[in-house]
Motif scaffolding. Structure first.
Motif, PDB file in Angstrom:
ATOM      1  N   UNK A  32       0.809  -1.228   0.000  1.00 48.07           N
ATOM      2  CA  UNK A  32       0.000   0.000   0.000  1.00 48.07           C
ATOM      3  C   UNK A  32       0.837   1.271   0.000  1.00 48.07           C
ATOM      4  N   UNK A  33       0.352   2.258  -0.742  1.00 49.32           N
ATOM      5  CA  UNK A  33       1.003   3.560  -0.796  1.00 49.32           C
ATOM      6  C   UNK A  33       0.156   4.630  -0.105  1.00 49.32           C
ATOM      7  N   UNK A  34      -1.059   4.268   0.323  1.00 48.63           N
ATOM      8  CA  UNK A  34      -1.917   5.235   1.020  1.00 48.63           C
ATOM      9  C   UNK A  34      -2.576   4.511   2.189  1.00 48.63           C
ATOM     10  N   UNK A  35      -3.873   4.642   2.341  1.00 49.04           N
ATOM     11  CA  UNK A  35      -4.555   4.026   3.473  1.00 49.04           C
ATOM     12  C   UNK A  35      -5.010   2.600   3.192  1.00 49.04           C
ATOM     13  N   UNK A  36      -4.643   2.064   2.034  1.00 41.79           N
ATOM     14  CA  UNK A  36      -4.999   0.683   1.724  1.00 41.79           C
ATOM     15  C   UNK A  36      -4.263  -0.285   2.655  1.00 41.79           C
ATOM     16  N   UNK A  37      -4.703  -1.524   2.657  1.00 45.51           N
ATOM     17  CA  UNK A  37      -4.026  -2.579   3.412  1.00 45.51           C
ATOM     18  C   UNK A  37      -4.027  -3.850   2.583  1.00 45.51           C
ATOM     19  N   UNK A  38      -2.992  -4.650   2.733  1.00 42.46           N
ATOM     20  CA  UNK A  38      -2.921  -5.976   2.122  1.00 42.46           C
ATOM     21  C   UNK A  38      -2.822  -6.986   3.258  1.00 42.46           C
ATOM     22  N   UNK A  39      -3.712  -7.979   3.250  1.00 42.03           N
ATOM     23  CA  UNK A  39      -3.733  -9.007   4.293  1.00 42.03           C
ATOM     24  C   UNK A  39      -3.560 -10.370   3.642  1.00 42.03           C
ATOM     25  N   UNK A  40      -2.612 -11.155   4.143  1.00 37.24           N
ATOM     26  CA  UNK A  40      -2.403 -12.532   3.691  1.00 37.24           C
ATOM     27  C   UNK A  40      -2.659 -13.445   4.876  1.00 37.24           C
ATOM     28  N   UNK A  41      -3.583 -14.389   4.708  1.00 33.49           N
ATOM     29  CA  UNK A  41      -3.910 -15.309   5.795  1.00 33.49           C
ATOM     30  C   UNK A  41      -3.811 -16.749   5.304  1.00 33.49           C
ATOM     31  N   UNK A  42      -3.164 -17.586   6.099  1.00 34.50           N
ATOM     32  CA  UNK A  42      -2.949 -18.991   5.769  1.00 34.50           C
ATOM     33  C   UNK A  42      -3.666 -19.845   6.798  1.00 34.50           C
ATOM     34  N   UNK A  43      -4.446 -20.841   6.331  1.00 33.87           N
ATOM     35  CA  UNK A  43      -5.168 -21.728   7.237  1.00 33.87           C
ATOM     36  C   UNK A  43      -5.215 -23.139   6.657  1.00 33.87           C
ATOM     37  N   UNK A  44      -5.566 -24.100   7.504  1.00 33.64           N
ATOM     38  CA  UNK A  44      -5.611 -25.508   7.106  1.00 33.64           C
ATOM     39  C   UNK A  44      -6.757 -25.746   6.131  1.00 33.64           C
ATOM     40  N   UNK A  45      -6.520 -26.635   5.145  1.00 32.94           N
ATOM     41  CA  UNK A  45      -7.530 -26.849   4.103  1.00 32.94           C
ATOM     42  C   UNK A  45      -7.554 -28.314   3.692  1.00 32.94           C
ATOM     43  N   UNK A  46      -7.712 -29.206   4.660  1.00 29.03           N
ATOM     44  CA  UNK A  46      -7.801 -30.631   4.355  1.00 29.03           C
ATOM     45  C   UNK A  46      -6.445 -31.270   4.118  1.00 29.03           C
ATOM     46  N   UNK A  47      -6.464 -32.424   3.454  1.00 33.13           N
ATOM     47  CA  UNK A  47      -5.242 -33.178   3.198  1.00 33.13           C
ATOM     48  C   UNK A  47      -5.276 -33.790   1.797  1.00 33.13           C
TER      49      UNK A  47
END
Length: 484
Positions: A409-424
């Motif tokens: 982000x260059x202003x008030x934006x945000x970048x969110x990366x989230x990792x979670x379990x998703x089976x096998x």
């Protein structure tokens, strides 16, 4: 390969046309193959080796069992195959049912290609998903190495391929965790300002990382949402930057990258030119702690802040014990330290990944020393990276060897990366498998190693250990004369 024994052996892997091609005349079959296989080959991997493997497998098996990934999309191939099998089963074809129960997939390519197939099998949600064996055709080959298939590019003659097929037949199935990535960024008046940038074109592992549709339940109003997955690792920082430079160079000049030895030496050279070995001379904005706020969730509980030492320039979320050409960044912490820090043995099917940090490439080379490891930060079932306006305009990320450049982000934006379990998913493993299952008694009995070093941010301790390693050596196959 022309004698009767060899022909009978290959029948154990062959599938008749009427199973593979809808509408083909159904013929009675007396022999049920012990290990029917479908083979996917990335002919662009391994220099000329991918094309040679395609010819060899096609000559040994039914040609309709062998697919060039540059021509045939694996999701369409498997969707058609399983739809036809279900139709045949509905009509009382017991042979088709046996093929489905015994089917195994072979994928030949780099780590990104293997992850592509794993993603396809996961997304199709098949009633009986086939286990997957990997042929190491890439540069690092971390996925094949983790399950005992080696990391050197294979030979492609008839005898070698027939031998590999027999190893596939004898391999045991092993469940591994799948990890889901969600990346969100606030919609900006500047359209696409934070969209991920791939090196010239989207790599295979990014195919599932497309922006979700407005009707998708994952979509949030006012945000752009991307999603994807990984099975080996997600990394961010300097290591991903070097990988991005390597992939960009290889796509611009593919004629130079025809063999594994040259690729490895070029990769190491780029590590030098990108500042990965001399990171202290570069801007502190490369520090992970200044780029992002990190939160983790353990097995059960609330989100909690994860402290990242200020010197860490690369962070890895690791599912398998194979990174950067087969090295294990987590290592084996001693028993006392594990109890004190609430750490468990790293299993590939326990719903947890290991979070490891590196300061620079010298820190990474400690992995070559006995009991060497990165900075152990945590074990978690979820992790969230949140980026706001900062001192730099981008960072670099990669999943299972496939990198991209991520604008920040260059202003008030945000970048969110989230990792979670998703089976096998199911992998095929040889007796040389390095990955450990929590359901394997021999894995649980593995002793923790003596490890007198700690995980604090103490570069002098790491450098002392690095310098004292009697068995230190450069990675196998690296030609130092090419680095000048």
């Amino acid at each position: 390969m022309g004698d009767g024994n060899s022909i009978r052996t290959l029948k154990e892997f062959s599938i008749p046309d009427y199973i593979l091609v809808p509408g083909t005349e159904i013929r009675s079959v007396s022999h049920v193959p012990a290990c029917p296989v479908i083979v996917f080959i990335n002919t662009k991997s391994g220099g000329q080796l991918g094309g040679e493997l395609l010819v060899t497998y096609s000559s040994l098996l039914n040609q309709n069992q062998v697919y060039d990934l540059g021509v045939n999309a694996p999701d369409k191939v498997l969707h058609q195959l399983y739809a036809n099998i279900e139709k045949l089963k509905h009509n009382g074809d017991n042979f088709a049912a046996e093929i489905q129960n015994r089917l195994r997939i072979i994928v030949a390519g780099g780590d990104g290609t293997a992850s592509w197939l794993l993603g396809v099998v996961s997304d199709l949600k098949l009633s009986h998903p086939p286990p997957i064996a990997t042929v190491p055709l890439g540069t690092g080959n971390n996925l094949p190495f983790a399950f005992g298939w080696g990391k050197k590019n294979p030979t492609t003659d008839l005898q070698s391929v027939a031998s590999f097929l027999n190893h596939v037949k004898a391999a045991k199935e092993m469940k591994i965790d799948s990890w889901h990535i969600i990346m969100r960024m606030k919609a900006s008046s500047k359209e696409g300002s934070c969209d991920p940038i791939a090196p010239l074109e989207l790599p295979h592992a990014m195919h599932a990382f497309n922006r979700v549709s407005s009707s998708d339940k994952l979509n949030l109003e006012g945000y752009h949402t991307y999603r994807g997955g990984f099975w080996n690792y997600f990394s961010m920082g300097m290591d991903a930057q070097v990988s991005y430079a390597f992939h960009s160079e290889r796509k611009l000049h593919p004629e130079k990258f025809k063999n594994q030895l040259y690729n490895q030496s070029a990769y190491l050279k780029l590590g030098c030119t990108q500042g990965w070995f001399l990171s202290s001379l570069f801007q502190s904005s490369r520090n992970i702690a200044q780029l992002t706020k990190v939160k983790i969730m353990k097995r059960q509980g609330q989100w909690e802040d994860l402290h990242i030492p200020s010197s860490i320039r690369s962070i890895v979320c690791l599912n398998l014990p194979s990174f950067s050409g087969g090295l294990n960044p987590w290592g084996k912490p001693n028993r006392k330290k594990s109890i004190y820090r609430d750490l468990t043995l790293p299993f590939v099917d326990d719903g947890l990944f290991e979070v490891v940090g590196f300061r620079d490439a010298w820190h990474g080379l400690v992995l070559l020393a006995p009991n060497g490891h990165g900075t152990r930060l945590a074990q978690a079932s979820k992790i969230r990276f949140e980026f706001h306006k900062g001192a730099t305009d981008c960072t670099f990320m990669r999943i299972d060897g496939e990198p991209w450049k991520q604008p920040l982000p260059q202003d008030d934006d945000a970048v969110v990366v989230e990792i979670s379990h998703h089976g096998q998913v199911s992998m095929l493993a040889t007796p040389l498998c390095r990955s450990k299952s929590m359901h394997d008694p021999s894995s649980n009995s593995t002793d923790h190693e003596d490890d007198s070093s700690d995980d604090e941010d103490d570069s002098s301790e790491e450098r002392r250990k690095f310098g004292a390693a009697e068995t230190f050596k450069y990675p196998e196959g690296v030609d130092l004369s090419r680095l000048s």
